[in-house]
Design a protein around this motif. Structure first.
Motif, PDB file in Angstrom:
ATOM      1  N   LEU A 165      40.182  48.914  39.666  1.00  0.00           N
ATOM      2  CA  LEU A 165      39.336  47.714  39.694  1.00  0.00           C
ATOM      3  C   LEU A 165      39.534  46.924  38.409  1.00  0.00           C
ATOM      4  O   LEU A 165      39.294  47.464  37.324  1.00  0.00           O
ATOM      5  N   LEU A 166      39.936  45.680  38.511  1.00  0.00           N
ATOM      6  CA  LEU A 166      40.126  44.827  37.328  1.00  0.00           C
ATOM      7  C   LEU A 166      38.983  43.817  37.231  1.00  0.00           C
ATOM      8  O   LEU A 166      38.696  43.103  38.203  1.00  0.00           O
ATOM      9  N   VAL A 167      38.340  43.795  36.067  1.00  0.00           N
ATOM     10  CA  VAL A 167      37.296  42.791  35.818  1.00  0.00           C
ATOM     11  C   VAL A 167      37.675  42.055  34.531  1.00  0.00           C
ATOM     12  O   VAL A 167      37.921  42.694  33.495  1.00  0.00           O
ATOM     13  N   GLY A 168      37.715  40.746  34.615  1.00  0.00           N
ATOM     14  CA  GLY A 168      38.217  39.929  33.504  1.00  0.00           C
ATOM     15  C   GLY A 168      37.144  39.576  32.482  1.00  0.00           C
ATOM     16  O   GLY A 168      35.977  39.938  32.640  1.00  0.00           O
ATOM     17  N   PRO A 169      37.542  38.860  31.435  1.00  0.00           N
ATOM     18  CA  PRO A 169      36.618  38.491  30.358  1.00  0.00           C
ATOM     19  C   PRO A 169      35.677  37.362  30.785  1.00  0.00           C
ATOM     20  O   PRO A 169      35.810  36.820  31.879  1.00  0.00           O
ATOM     21  N   GLU A 170      34.733  37.014  29.894  1.00  0.00           N
ATOM     22  CA  GLU A 170      33.767  35.938  30.190  1.00  0.00           C
ATOM     23  C   GLU A 170      34.475  34.666  30.632  1.00  0.00           C
ATOM     24  O   GLU A 170      34.005  33.951  31.509  1.00  0.00           O
ATOM     25  N   GLY A 171      35.637  34.371  30.039  1.00  0.00           N
ATOM     26  CA  GLY A 171      36.357  33.145  30.377  1.00  0.00           C
ATOM     27  C   GLY A 171      37.045  33.198  31.733  1.00  0.00           C
ATOM     28  O   GLY A 171      37.602  32.203  32.189  1.00  0.00           O
ATOM     29  N   GLY A 172      37.030  34.357  32.380  1.00  0.00           N
ATOM     30  CA  GLY A 172      37.622  34.489  33.712  1.00  0.00           C
ATOM     31  C   GLY A 172      39.135  34.681  33.657  1.00  0.00           C
ATOM     32  O   GLY A 172      39.727  34.867  32.590  1.00  0.00           O
ATOM     33  N   TRP A 173      39.729  34.659  34.843  1.00  0.00           N
ATOM     34  CA  TRP A 173      41.185  34.805  34.962  1.00  0.00           C
ATOM     35  C   TRP A 173      41.844  33.448  34.840  1.00  0.00           C
ATOM     36  O   TRP A 173      41.270  32.433  35.233  1.00  0.00           O
ATOM     37  N   SER A 174      43.078  33.431  34.357  1.00  0.00           N
ATOM     38  CA  SER A 174      43.855  32.197  34.406  1.00  0.00           C
ATOM     39  C   SER A 174      44.428  32.063  35.822  1.00  0.00           C
ATOM     40  O   SER A 174      44.475  33.044  36.577  1.00  0.00           O
ATOM     41  N   LYS A 175      44.856  30.848  36.145  1.00  0.00           N
ATOM     42  CA  LYS A 175      45.461  30.598  37.455  1.00  0.00           C
ATOM     43  C   LYS A 175      46.676  31.516  37.646  1.00  0.00           C
ATOM     44  O   LYS A 175      46.874  32.104  38.707  1.00  0.00           O
ATOM     45  N   ARG A 176      47.463  31.656  36.588  1.00  0.00           N
ATOM     46  CA  ARG A 176      48.674  32.483  36.656  1.00  0.00           C
ATOM     47  C   ARG A 176      48.312  33.951  36.928  1.00  0.00           C
ATOM     48  O   ARG A 176      48.971  34.636  37.714  1.00  0.00           O
ATOM     49  N   GLU A 177      47.250  34.419  36.292  1.00  0.00           N
ATOM     50  CA  GLU A 177      46.853  35.821  36.509  1.00  0.00           C
ATOM     51  C   GLU A 177      46.432  36.056  37.961  1.00  0.00           C
ATOM     52  O   GLU A 177      46.790  37.071  38.570  1.00  0.00           O
ATOM     53  N   LEU A 178      45.668  35.104  38.511  1.00  0.00           N
ATOM     54  CA  LEU A 178      45.244  35.270  39.911  1.00  0.00           C
ATOM     55  C   LEU A 178      46.455  35.256  40.847  1.00  0.00           C
ATOM     56  O   LEU A 178      46.500  36.022  41.808  1.00  0.00           O
ATOM     57  N   GLU A 179      47.428  34.401  40.555  1.00  0.00           N
ATOM     58  CA  GLU A 179      48.640  34.367  41.377  1.00  0.00           C
ATOM     59  C   GLU A 179      49.378  35.696  41.299  1.00  0.00           C
ATOM     60  O   GLU A 179      49.822  36.257  42.307  1.00  0.00           O
ATOM     61  N   ARG A 180      49.520  36.207  40.086  1.00  0.00           N
ATOM     62  CA  ARG A 180      50.227  37.476  39.899  1.00  0.00           C
ATOM     63  C   ARG A 180      49.503  38.619  40.631  1.00  0.00           C
ATOM     64  O   ARG A 180      50.131  39.505  41.205  1.00  0.00           O
ATOM     65  N   ALA A 181      48.156  38.589  40.607  1.00  0.00           N
ATOM     66  CA  ALA A 181      47.378  39.640  41.288  1.00  0.00           C
ATOM     67  C   ALA A 181      47.672  39.625  42.789  1.00  0.00           C
ATOM     68  O   ALA A 181      47.891  40.674  43.403  1.00  0.00           O
ATOM     69  N   LEU A 182      47.703  38.420  43.362  1.00  0.00           N
ATOM     70  CA  LEU A 182      47.974  38.315  44.797  1.00  0.00           C
ATOM     71  C   LEU A 182      49.403  38.764  45.121  1.00  0.00           C
ATOM     72  O   LEU A 182      49.637  39.476  46.098  1.00  0.00           O
ATOM     73  N   GLU A 183      50.364  38.355  44.272  1.00  0.00           N
ATOM     74  CA  GLU A 183      51.758  38.798  44.460  1.00  0.00           C
ATOM     75  C   GLU A 183      51.861  40.315  44.441  1.00  0.00           C
ATOM     76  O   GLU A 183      52.654  40.916  45.159  1.00  0.00           O
ATOM     77  N   ALA A 184      51.043  40.953  43.574  1.00  0.00           N
ATOM     78  CA  ALA A 184      51.094  42.413  43.434  1.00  0.00           C
ATOM     79  C   ALA A 184      50.352  43.114  44.574  1.00  0.00           C
ATOM     80  O   ALA A 184      50.251  44.337  44.595  1.00  0.00           O
ATOM     81  N   GLY A 185      49.795  42.327  45.514  1.00  0.00           N
ATOM     82  CA  GLY A 185      49.122  42.935  46.662  1.00  0.00           C
ATOM     83  C   GLY A 185      47.686  43.342  46.391  1.00  0.00           C
ATOM     84  O   GLY A 185      47.093  44.107  47.152  1.00  0.00           O
ATOM     85  N   ALA A 186      47.106  42.823  45.320  1.00  0.00           N
ATOM     86  CA  ALA A 186      45.715  43.167  45.010  1.00  0.00           C
ATOM     87  C   ALA A 186      44.762  42.452  45.963  1.00  0.00           C
ATOM     88  O   ALA A 186      45.079  41.383  46.494  1.00  0.00           O
ATOM     89  N   GLN A 187      43.609  43.056  46.184  1.00  0.00           N
ATOM     90  CA  GLN A 187      42.538  42.385  46.917  1.00  0.00           C
ATOM     91  C   GLN A 187      41.657  41.675  45.893  1.00  0.00           C
ATOM     92  O   GLN A 187      41.087  42.309  45.013  1.00  0.00           O
ATOM     93  N   VAL A 188      41.591  40.339  45.975  1.00  0.00           N
ATOM     94  CA  VAL A 188      40.715  39.586  45.069  1.00  0.00           C
ATOM     95  C   VAL A 188      39.382  39.423  45.782  1.00  0.00           C
ATOM     96  O   VAL A 188      39.337  38.926  46.910  1.00  0.00           O
ATOM     97  N   ALA A 189      38.298  39.889  45.169  1.00  0.00           N
ATOM     98  CA  ALA A 189      37.010  39.955  45.877  1.00  0.00           C
ATOM     99  C   ALA A 189      35.856  39.644  44.944  1.00  0.00           C
ATOM    100  O   ALA A 189      35.925  39.870  43.738  1.00  0.00           O
TER     101      ALA A 189
END
Lengths: 247, 247
Positions: B185-209
């Motif tokens: 389970l990945l939880v990001g900092p107060e500033g949230g994820w960058s657009k690039r990080e969210l893209e990479r997570a989806l490419e890696a097959g992660a479930q963003v929830a």
């Protein structure tokens, strides 16, 4: 987006509001807003105003005033179901933290519970401070409805008839969704419930349920139970419910 | 039941253990245990020893020693699924509180995450203190397996292949159970994820929830996400899962 919580302020006829004191100082000195900058105003009762700064000014004893113009108002419904957490007050700073977390996860209200083993009862002054904490938290997480802070509730009153009553207990069965629009959640003190209290809860038709594999500190239990209830009730209509036909 | 966490101690051949330092002093002075009193010993790796006090004694510089006899040993399995929380470290005291709460809700491990917007990275000394907090929490909630404290993990390493990867994001869809025995389970900092990080997570097959109706402070999000994942995966096999056949 900078958010301001409106205390005792309604929109003027001309859609211009005057915001005084700490909120005005914070917007100017910390957030460095200036004329034309956008901000969001929350009244804590469903109204979210999109606004912009018109001017900053100083009054009497050097206190800052911020004039803002409301450009658009959106009325949002409260989170459904309403989870009304009636929870024994933990001692010391844990109570402040619990109120902030209950607000973040979406509880509709919190009221302090008096039970056989409860040890702490916040006075009026403390309850006022907790209201401020709930309002601050509304700004942080963008809650249109502030979490309400209720008054001291006895265990018997907490079991008064309601659409759904849930009593958290680490020894009990898994939670089953109630499909009710309003849920009263009781979380006991560190010492837990007495045998008599658990019997009375069952007599009153409450669902006694656990919310995790381990015993938790009461403030963690309250926050996690609220989050799990909201998640199951809102997002998993396919989950097996506590309704007789679904068992 | 008084619980003692065993650090670097294994049972002797004759089933008698010597416990020194703060744990011995606490048992005698605060819990007022005496010879014959029962207690529970946790090794943090699944062994729960039922034991009783044989004697207290003083050594060298007045430090207390407690001798205990192990009467029965139970080996418990870890909580399944194992939720491995990789979470940006919040600043200041919020980190200690988050570690305690993650342990209470049943996370298998926590590792500090380095992401584009993370602001704080605990050093070795701090990580050692967090290990102590996890051990203390094990005693309080009766966890047979202590929550492990991992090492600094980069965002890329956190996306390395795993049975299931979940990325918490308040803008995303509802969580769907993975039916996996191990979940990262990945939880990001107060500033949230960058657009690039969210893209990479989806490419890696992660479930963003998302795990609640509002944005939450990162430590609340980590605790609530862990609790919701465990609740759905463990107790609601009927909930609609993320497996292709269930969508």
């Amino acid at each position: 987006m900078h958010r301001v919580f409106l205390r005792d302020a309604g929109p003027d006829a001309d859609r211009v509001l005057t915001i005084v004191g700490e909120e005005a100082r914070h917007a100017l000195r910390v957030k460095r807003l200036g004329p034309g900058d956008a901000l969001e105003l929350l009244d804590g009762e469903g109204a979210v105003h999109s606004a912009c700064v018109e001017a900053f000014d100083k009054q009497g004893r050097g206190e800052w005033i911020m004039r803002v113009r409301i450009e658009r108002t959106e009325r949002r419904p409260p989170i459904s179901p309403g989870v009304h957490a009636v929870v024994a007050a933990p001692k010391g700073p844990h109570l402040d933290e619990m109120i902030s977390q209950l607000s973040q996860v979406g509880a509709a209200s919190w009221s302090p519970l008096r039970s056989e083993r409860s040890v702490s009862e916040p006075g009026e002054k403390r309850l006022d401070r907790l209201r401020r904490i709930a309002e601050e938290s509304s700004k942080q997480c963008g809650r249109a409805w502030a979490m309400r802070i209720g008054t001291l509730t006895t265990f018997d009153d907490a079991l008064a008839p309601a659409p759904a009553i849930v009593v958290a207990d680490p020894e009990a069965e898994v939670y089953r969704p109630t499909r009710s629009p309003e849920i009263r959640l009781l979380v006991g003190p560190e010492g837990g419930w007495s045998k008599r209290e658990l019997e009375r809860a069952l007599e009153a038709g409450a669902q006694v349920a656990r919310f995790g594999p381990h015993a938790m500190r009461l403030e963690t239990a309250a926050v996690v139970a609220t989050a799990v209830i909201l998640e199951l009730e809102r997002n998993h209509p396919e989950a097996r419910s506590a309704l007789p036909g679904d068992l």
